[in-house]
Design a protein around this motif. Structure first.
Motif, PDB file in Angstrom:
ATOM      1  N   MET A   1      13.554   0.436   5.667  1.00 44.05           N
ATOM      2  CA  MET A   1      13.325   0.167   4.269  1.00 44.05           C
ATOM      3  C   MET A   1      12.900   1.462   3.577  1.00 44.05           C
ATOM      4  N   VAL A   2      13.442   1.684   2.401  1.00 49.45           N
ATOM      5  CA  VAL A   2      13.132   2.864   1.615  1.00 49.45           C
ATOM      6  C   VAL A   2      12.231   2.457   0.454  1.00 49.45           C
ATOM      7  N   ILE A   3      11.222   3.261   0.197  1.00 51.28           N
ATOM      8  CA  ILE A   3      10.328   3.014  -0.934  1.00 51.28           C
ATOM      9  C   ILE A   3      10.878   3.772  -2.134  1.00 51.28           C
ATOM     10  N   HIS A   4      11.307   3.029  -3.153  1.00 49.80           N
ATOM     11  CA  HIS A   4      11.801   3.673  -4.372  1.00 49.80           C
ATOM     12  C   HIS A   4      10.664   3.856  -5.360  1.00 49.80           C
ATOM     13  N   GLU A   5       9.938   2.789  -5.669  1.00 51.98           N
ATOM     14  CA  GLU A   5       8.814   2.853  -6.614  1.00 51.98           C
ATOM     15  C   GLU A   5       7.522   2.712  -5.811  1.00 51.98           C
ATOM     16  N   SER A   6       6.776   3.791  -5.720  1.00 51.40           N
ATOM     17  CA  SER A   6       5.602   3.810  -4.849  1.00 51.40           C
ATOM     18  C   SER A   6       4.400   3.050  -5.424  1.00 51.40           C
ATOM     19  N   HIS A   7       4.400   2.785  -6.707  1.00 53.83           N
ATOM     20  CA  HIS A   7       3.272   2.069  -7.320  1.00 53.83           C
ATOM     21  C   HIS A   7       2.989   0.752  -6.607  1.00 53.83           C
ATOM     22  N   TYR A   8       4.017   0.061  -6.181  1.00 51.47           N
ATOM     23  CA  TYR A   8       3.849  -1.247  -5.532  1.00 51.47           C
ATOM     24  C   TYR A   8       3.207  -1.123  -4.155  1.00 51.47           C
ATOM     25  N   TRP A   9       3.226   0.067  -3.596  1.00 55.60           N
ATOM     26  CA  TRP A   9       2.579   0.331  -2.310  1.00 55.60           C
ATOM     27  C   TRP A   9       1.201   0.951  -2.498  1.00 55.60           C
ATOM     28  N   LYS A  10       1.025   1.713  -3.576  1.00 59.05           N
ATOM     29  CA  LYS A  10      -0.224   2.445  -3.789  1.00 59.05           C
ATOM     30  C   LYS A  10      -1.303   1.615  -4.474  1.00 59.05           C
ATOM     31  N   ALA A  11      -0.944   0.846  -5.483  1.00 59.21           N
ATOM     32  CA  ALA A  11      -1.951   0.057  -6.203  1.00 59.21           C
ATOM     33  C   ALA A  11      -2.714  -0.896  -5.281  1.00 59.21           C
ATOM     34  N   PRO A  12      -2.047  -1.576  -4.339  1.00 61.54           N
ATOM     35  CA  PRO A  12      -2.797  -2.442  -3.420  1.00 61.54           C
ATOM     36  C   PRO A  12      -3.791  -1.680  -2.529  1.00 61.54           C
ATOM     37  N   LEU A  13      -3.533  -0.402  -2.272  1.00 65.84           N
ATOM     38  CA  LEU A  13      -4.479   0.391  -1.483  1.00 65.84           C
ATOM     39  C   LEU A  13      -5.797   0.570  -2.227  1.00 65.84           C
ATOM     40  N   VAL A  14      -5.712   0.820  -3.516  1.00 69.65           N
ATOM     41  CA  VAL A  14      -6.921   0.991  -4.327  1.00 69.65           C
ATOM     42  C   VAL A  14      -7.686  -0.328  -4.408  1.00 69.65           C
ATOM     43  N   ARG A  15      -6.949  -1.429  -4.605  1.00 65.09           N
ATOM     44  CA  ARG A  15      -7.608  -2.753  -4.648  1.00 65.09           C
ATOM     45  C   ARG A  15      -8.253  -3.086  -3.303  1.00 65.09           C
ATOM     46  N   ALA A  16      -7.564  -2.786  -2.212  1.00 60.73           N
ATOM     47  CA  ALA A  16      -8.106  -3.064  -0.875  1.00 60.73           C
ATOM     48  C   ALA A  16      -9.377  -2.252  -0.632  1.00 60.73           C
ATOM     49  N   ALA A  17      -9.385  -0.987  -1.066  1.00 66.05           N
ATOM     50  CA  ALA A  17     -10.578  -0.156  -0.900  1.00 66.05           C
ATOM     51  C   ALA A  17     -11.763  -0.769  -1.644  1.00 66.05           C
ATOM     52  N   GLY A  18     -11.526  -1.249  -2.857  1.00 60.61           N
ATOM     53  CA  GLY A  18     -12.598  -1.889  -3.621  1.00 60.61           C
ATOM     54  C   GLY A  18     -13.124  -3.131  -2.926  1.00 60.61           C
ATOM     55  N   TRP A  19     -12.215  -3.953  -2.425  1.00 58.05           N
ATOM     56  CA  TRP A  19     -12.620  -5.195  -1.752  1.00 58.05           C
ATOM     57  C   TRP A  19     -13.376  -4.890  -0.459  1.00 58.05           C
ATOM     58  N   LEU A  20     -12.869  -3.960   0.350  1.00 57.62           N
ATOM     59  CA  LEU A  20     -13.528  -3.601   1.606  1.00 57.62           C
ATOM     60  C   LEU A  20     -14.926  -3.028   1.357  1.00 57.62           C
ATOM     61  N   ASN A  21     -15.059  -2.244   0.299  1.00 54.54           N
ATOM     62  CA  ASN A  21     -16.344  -1.641  -0.033  1.00 54.54           C
ATOM     63  C   ASN A  21     -17.388  -2.698  -0.423  1.00 54.54           C
ATOM     64  N   LEU A  22     -16.953  -3.740  -1.102  1.00 50.21           N
ATOM     65  CA  LEU A  22     -17.879  -4.784  -1.566  1.00 50.21           C
ATOM     66  C   LEU A  22     -18.113  -5.901  -0.555  1.00 50.21           C
ATOM     67  N   LEU A  23     -17.283  -5.970   0.478  1.00 45.99           N
ATOM     68  CA  LEU A  23     -17.365  -7.070   1.436  1.00 45.99           C
ATOM     69  C   LEU A  23     -18.723  -7.156   2.111  1.00 45.99           C
ATOM     70  N   ARG A  24     -19.248  -8.365   2.159  1.00 42.17           N
ATOM     71  CA  ARG A  24     -20.450  -8.672   2.934  1.00 42.17           C
ATOM     72  C   ARG A  24     -20.126  -9.909   3.746  1.00 42.17           C
ATOM     73  N   VAL A  25     -20.160  -9.779   5.055  1.00 48.68           N
ATOM     74  CA  VAL A  25     -19.836 -10.877   5.961  1.00 48.68           C
ATOM     75  C   VAL A  25     -21.117 -11.649   6.241  1.00 48.68           C
ATOM     76  N   ASN A  26     -21.024 -12.986   6.125  1.00 50.45           N
ATOM     77  CA  ASN A  26     -22.172 -13.840   6.429  1.00 50.45           C
ATOM     78  C   ASN A  26     -21.704 -15.044   7.233  1.00 50.45           C
ATOM     79  N   ASP A  27     -22.622 -15.932   7.549  1.00 48.94           N
ATOM     80  CA  ASP A  27     -22.286 -17.095   8.380  1.00 48.94           C
ATOM     81  C   ASP A  27     -21.240 -17.994   7.745  1.00 48.94           C
ATOM     82  N   LYS A  28     -21.192 -18.050   6.423  1.00 45.04           N
ATOM     83  CA  LYS A  28     -20.267 -18.952   5.733  1.00 45.04           C
ATOM     84  C   LYS A  28     -18.841 -18.410   5.655  1.00 45.04           C
ATOM     85  N   ASN A  29     -18.700 -17.095   5.615  1.00 42.34           N
ATOM     86  CA  ASN A  29     -17.363 -16.536   5.395  1.00 42.34           C
ATOM     87  C   ASN A  29     -16.860 -15.665   6.547  1.00 42.34           C
TER      88      ASN A  29
END
Length: 182
Positions: free
Chosen positions: A1-29
């Motif tokens: 597979m060839v990546i033509h428009e990289s935005h669709y691959w890059k934007a989720p990386l920034v969102r994932a970094a934000g989510w991973l940074n805020l994640l707090r694991v507890n007994d419920k989740n």
């Protein structure tokens, strides 16, 4: 597979970094949160690997390097499918070393991981993960900090080179990219 428009691959990386940074694991989740964290990390490093090979990143991003801790395998210990979570029995966790590796190496270790164990801090925050690829599983167990992951995801996710030159390597026959003029 060839990546033509990289935005669709890059934007989720920034969102994932934000989510991973805020994640707090507890007994419920815990189960769902750890599964999502693992998925975000795996898909993120797979995306980076694809972007690296698709000429969609600047030279400075391609050259990113990270200090990664590693622990040697214990002699005579066979790492297999059934014992791979027993890292304290398989690796000498008291004998820490550090090496500098590039982002491509890190991507390959994650994508080809045989051991992958997320570690949490006292408040349930991600600290990082232990991993080793199938080919390294007898020799080294790596520890990758969440800080390195967040830096890699954010840097790649925000990297939109404005100029790039391609030149065929005469020895290998493969295309090579560089920022600017050939």
């Amino acid at each position: 597979m060839v990546i033509h428009e990289s935005h669709y691959w890059k934007a989720p990386l920034v969102r994932a970094a934000g989510w991973l940074n805020l994640l707090r694991v507890n007994d419920k989740n815990s189960e769902a949160a750890l599964a999502r964290a693992e998925r975000e990390i795996f898909i993120g490093f797979y995306a980076i690997r694809k972007l690296l090979s698709a000429f969609k990143l600047s030279e400075s991003t391609k050259q990113l390097k990270y200090e990664i801790e590693w622990f040697p395998g214990k002699p005579g210990r066979a790492v297999d499918y059934f014992n791979r979570s027993e890292i304290d029995e398989l690796f000498d966790l008291n004998q820490k070393s550090v090496e500098t590796r590039d982002i491509g190496f890190l991507c390959n270790q994650v994508v080809h991981s045989f051991i992958f164990i997320i570690t949490l801090g006292e408040k349930g925050e991600l600290e990082g993960f232990f991993l080793t690829s199938d080919t390294m599983r007898y020799r080294r167990l790596y520890f990758v900090s969440i800080g390195s992951v967040l830096h890699a995801f954010r840097t790649v996710g925000k990297d939109y080179p404005s100029k790039q030159s391609l030149k065929r390597n005469e020895e290998t026959g493969q295309w090579e990219a560089s920022d600017g003029e050939p």
